[in-house]
Design an enzyme around this catalytic site. Structure first.
Site, mmCIF file in Angstrom:
data_model
loop_
_atom_site.group_PDB
_atom_site.id
_atom_site.type_symbol
_atom_site.label_atom_id
_atom_site.label_comp_id
_atom_site.label_asym_id
_atom_site.label_seq_id
_atom_site.Cartn_x
_atom_site.Cartn_y
_atom_site.Cartn_z
ATOM 1 N N GLU A 102 -3.543 8.179 -3.876
ATOM 2 C CA GLU A 102 -3.815 6.803 -3.335
ATOM 3 C C GLU A 102 -4.655 7.911 -1.613
ATOM 4 O OE1 GLU A 102 -6.108 3.999 -3.436
ATOM 5 O OE2 GLU A 102 -3.557 3.740 -4.731
ATOM 6 N N GLU A 120 -5.634 4.651 -7.788
ATOM 7 C CA GLU A 120 -6.228 5.036 -6.374
ATOM 8 C C GLU A 120 -7.829 5.525 -7.825
ATOM 9 O OE1 GLU A 120 -9.573 5.354 -5.094
ATOM 10 O OE2 GLU A 120 -8.954 7.610 -4.964
ATOM 11 N N ARG A 142 0.656 -1.278 0.377
ATOM 12 C CA ARG A 142 -0.212 -0.293 -0.047
ATOM 13 C C ARG A 142 0.888 1.391 -0.032
ATOM 14 N NH1 ARG A 142 -5.047 1.541 -1.490
ATOM 15 N NH2 ARG A 142 -6.639 3.171 0.546
ATOM 16 N N THR A 168 -3.759 -0.660 -8.223
ATOM 17 C CA THR A 168 -3.716 0.733 -8.031
ATOM 18 C C THR A 168 -4.024 2.066 -8.064
ATOM 19 O OG1 THR A 168 -6.406 1.700 -7.926
ATOM 20 C CG2 THR A 168 -4.681 1.282 -5.434
ATOM 21 N N SER A 219 -8.065 0.721 2.585
ATOM 22 C CA SER A 219 -8.650 0.448 1.110
ATOM 23 C C SER A 219 -9.358 -0.046 0.907
ATOM 24 C CB SER A 219 -7.143 -0.222 0.457
ATOM 25 O OG SER A 219 -7.798 -1.117 -0.614
ATOM 26 N N SER A 220 -10.212 -1.387 0.095
ATOM 27 C CA SER A 220 -11.322 -1.590 -0.016
ATOM 28 C C SER A 220 -10.447 -3.102 -0.899
ATOM 29 C CB SER A 220 -12.832 -0.814 -0.393
ATOM 30 O OG SER A 220 -12.749 -0.119 0.044
ATOM 31 N N GLY A 249 -13.073 -0.910 -8.407
ATOM 32 C CA GLY A 249 -13.933 -0.400 -8.142
ATOM 33 C C GLY A 249 -14.755 0.208 -6.662
ATOM 34 N N GLY A 250 -13.171 0.698 -6.147
ATOM 35 C CA GLY A 250 -13.451 1.368 -4.830
ATOM 36 C C GLY A 250 -13.798 1.229 -3.675
ATOM 37 N N THR A 256 -8.323 0.658 -11.048
ATOM 38 C CA THR A 256 -7.979 -0.329 -9.967
ATOM 39 C C THR A 256 -7.869 -0.787 -11.167
ATOM 40 O OG1 THR A 256 -8.467 0.423 -7.929
ATOM 41 C CG2 THR A 256 -8.036 -1.598 -7.936
HETATM 42 N N1 GLU Z 1 -8.745 3.380 -3.562
HETATM 43 C C1 GLU Z 1 -8.574 2.546 -3.482
HETATM 44 C C2 GLU Z 1 -8.843 1.115 -2.821
HETATM 45 O O1 GLU Z 1 -8.271 1.118 -2.614
HETATM 46 C C3 GLU Z 1 -9.360 1.231 -5.158
HETATM 47 C C4 GLU Z 1 -9.942 2.815 -6.023
HETATM 48 C C5 GLU Z 1 -10.569 2.164 -7.296
HETATM 49 O O2 GLU Z 1 -10.899 0.157 -7.063
HETATM 50 O O3 GLU Z 1 -11.112 2.604 -7.932
HETATM 51 O O4 GLU Z 1 -9.946 1.022 -1.896
#
Ligand code: GLU
Length: 607
Positions: free
Chosen positions: A458, A439, A117, A437, A485-486, A506-507, A419
């Site tokens: 990020e 971000e 990360r 990613t 993060s997700s 997908g965030g 991502t």
């Molecule tokens: N930055 C996001 C994360 O680490 C991912 C970004 C994305 O999937 O658009 O969860």
């Protein structure tokens, strides 16, 4: 469904650029016009043996497949494919960003992780994204700045994964991607649209404009895109190791770019000042990977492994599964099955928001994955009525008997749509699930001059201001801290052997997409291709469930609305890739069939 033979790499008529990049012999002088350059196959499903790979991009899949065919293992192929994605999908991931890798070792049966990360510079404090008056910056203002840039982790992830588990050198793993960058590839609609949606942002910076806005606009679909600067950067990293970035000239250029954003002289109007950041050479030199144990949740007869903090992915997917394990899906009408999924997601998100951040202690992550904690959350789910959102976080250490109804809590939703996720398995049975990613799609929009890659934004994954009322927010910026993060690279074992590996971009919807695909496959009777293709809805503890148009057209939506769920349409959610493992070493690689233009799955030997 197209099958088998389609999954080997076949140069097609006029496939000059990518074919050449992959080292396929070509007739001398086969200089096809740019528009005739063809992609390798873009097949969403491949079944066979001897190794499998699924990525969002045909060129990256072809690169990884070739490594597997030539005797490389899953880690070799994953790094080679990720490097190719840095060329052909540079707006989603690359060496300017970070990610999380899960590795299943067939010999030991162990699952290990790499946390690569991005990390906040030492000079960052809680006010990182506040203006002079103490108000949070807008997302765009925070993103398009030097402040949003964390120390990249991806180069170290590649080097570390190869050293621990690979059989190839970094130079070997990066070579095919360097070739693609140098010789060029055909622009597809995803590439074009990622630039078009960032046209004003990219035009702010000279190096970005020169690389991605030829003649002032996004390149046409079918034209040839080259990136000789990135080819040189990859070759330098291969020859000198990643210290060329963390302690060398590439790092010096990153620091200069962050400190003095390279503004284009004739840039179009941009509504905000473009602020510098505080990232230093010492921050780069001090970067360390982490190797936390994976998160673990037992779900019926499955062992589900995911990514530990600073990702909230493993904890949230695991908690939601633990909640859902109390549901007998087989007996439920479809409306109730989806209702349970949405409620479990909301509850898990409330807890993730309250408890998970970059510095979350292991004990907290473990407590969130305890069955008695899941019981204290599952008892809130009412079959007759949707909970009012946002729901409050649970009380760690609470019990099912108390079934607490605490006051409602807030729920920030950080994370963009960028991502990428790739899933790879080799003939020996090793498996890699790797999400990486920069971000937002396009990162912070700054290409490092002369180096050919975009920087991440990020640090906008931190919450900009406290979001948990009187309770502490675990995700505020801090020196040397990693933003929450997700990302949810996931490996599922059954009877100690791989059953599924998957992940998605997908965030914060990453978490619900991974959960949704698992439920579709395991509980709702879908094949893996159907599970990935199915319309999606995401409930992340918000008043409205966001759902794709195709989901909103499903018959069960009326029943869900009657239960009190409110829906809002949202375009494409996620673009997953996965592999399912069957008896006698059979593998089915599956990519997203439609979203983001569709991915590419392949196997070494078709059956
Ligand atoms: N930055 C996001 C994360 O680490 C991912 C970004 C994305 O999937 O658009 O969860």
């Amino acid at each position: 469904m197209r099958r088998s033979v389609a999954f080997g790499y076949r140069p097609r008529a006029g496939g000059r650029c990518v074919a050449a990049a992959l080292g396929v012999a070509l007739a001398a002088g086969s200089a096809a016009p740019a528009a005739a350059a063809a992609d390798p196959p873009r097949d969403p499903v491949a079944a066979g043996r001897g190794g499998a790979i699924s990525t969002v991009d045909p060129t990256a899949t072809a690169v990884g497949l070739r490594v597997l065919r030539e005797g490389g293992n899953a880690v070799d192929a994953a790094v080679a494919a990720a490097a190719a994605l840095g060329v052909t999908e540079p707006f989603s991931a690359g060496i300017g960003g970070g990610g999380f890798l899960l590795y299943y070792d067939a010999r030991t049966g162990r699952i290990q992780t790499i946390d690569g990360r991005e990390t906040a510079p030492a000079a960052v404090d809680e006010k990182l994204f506040l203006d002079a008056a103490g108000r949070p910056l807008t997302f765009a203002e925070a993103r398009i700045s030097g402040r949003s840039v964390g120390v990249p982790g991806t180069p170290r992830v590649w080097q570390d994964a190869l050293r621990r588990w690979g059989t190839r050198s970094l130079a070997q793993a990066l070579a095919p991607a360097a070739d693609v960058a140098e010789r060029g590839f055909a622009v597809d609609e995803t590439f074009r649209s990622h630039i078009a949606q960032n046209a004003t942002e990219f035009a702010q910076f000279s190096a970005t404009r020169d690389l991605y806005l030829p003649g002032g606009a996004a390149p046409a679909v079918g034209s040839v895109q080259r990136n000789p600067d990135l080819a040189r950067t990859y070759r330098l990293l291969g020859a000198a190791g990643t210290d060329a970035l963390y302690r060398g000239p590439v790092g010096a250029d990153i620091v200069a770019t962050v400190a003095h954003p390279p503004l284009a002289a004739d840039r179009p109007p941009w509504p905000y000042p473009i602020r510098p950041g505080a990232l230093t050479a010492a921050d780069l030199a001090g970067y360390r990977l982490h190797h936390p144990g994976p998160t673990y949740a037992r779900y019926r007869d499955l062992d589900v492994y995911g990514m530990a903090p600073p990702s909230s992915g493993g904890v949230a997917v695991g908690e939601a599964l633990n909640i859902l394990e109390r549901t007998r899906f087989k007996r439920l009408p479809r409306v109730q099955a989806v209702h349970r999924y949405l409620e479990a997601s909301a509850l898990a998100f409330a807890d993730r928001n309250r408890y998970v951040g970059g510095a979350t202690p292991k004990a907290t992550a473990k407590a969130l994955l305890r069955d008695d904690f899941a019981a204290s959350r599952a008892c809130l789910v009412d079959p007759a009525r949707a909970l009012a959102k946002p729901v409050a976080p649970g009380v760690l250490g609470g019990t099912a008997a108390t079934c607490p109804r605490a006051p409602r809590g807030g729920s920030p939703l950080e994370g963009g749509e960028s991502t990428t996720h790739l899933t790879v398995a080799d003939r020996w049975g090793n498996v890699v699930a790797y999400t990486l990613t920069i971000e937002e799609t396009g990162g912070n929009a700054m290409v490092v001059p002369g180096r050919g890659f975009l920087l991440n934004n990020e640090l906008t994954d931190f919450t900009f201001a406290p979001s948990q009322g009187a309770a502490p927010d675990p995700n505020l910026p801090g020196p040397g801290k990693r933003p929450r993060s997700s990302m949810s690279p996931t490996v599922v074992l059954r009877d100690g052997r791989p059953f599924l590996a998957l992940g998605t971009p997908g965030g914060s919807t990453i978490i619900t997409t991974v959960l949704h695909v698992l439920l579709n496959r395991v509980e709702l009777g879908m094949t893996l291709p159907a599970a990935l293709a199915a319309p999606r809805a995401t409930q992340r503890n918000t008043a409205e469930v966001e759902a794709e148009a195709e989901f909103l057209a499903l018959p069960e939506v009326a029943g869900l609305t009657a239960l009190g769920h409110r829906f809002r349409e949202r375009p494409e959610i996620g673009a997953a890739t996965a592999i399912e493992f069957g008896p006698r070493a059979a593998m089915q690689a599956v990519a997203e069939p439609r979203r983001r233009g569709g991915g590419a799955a392949a196997v070494v030997r078709t059956r």
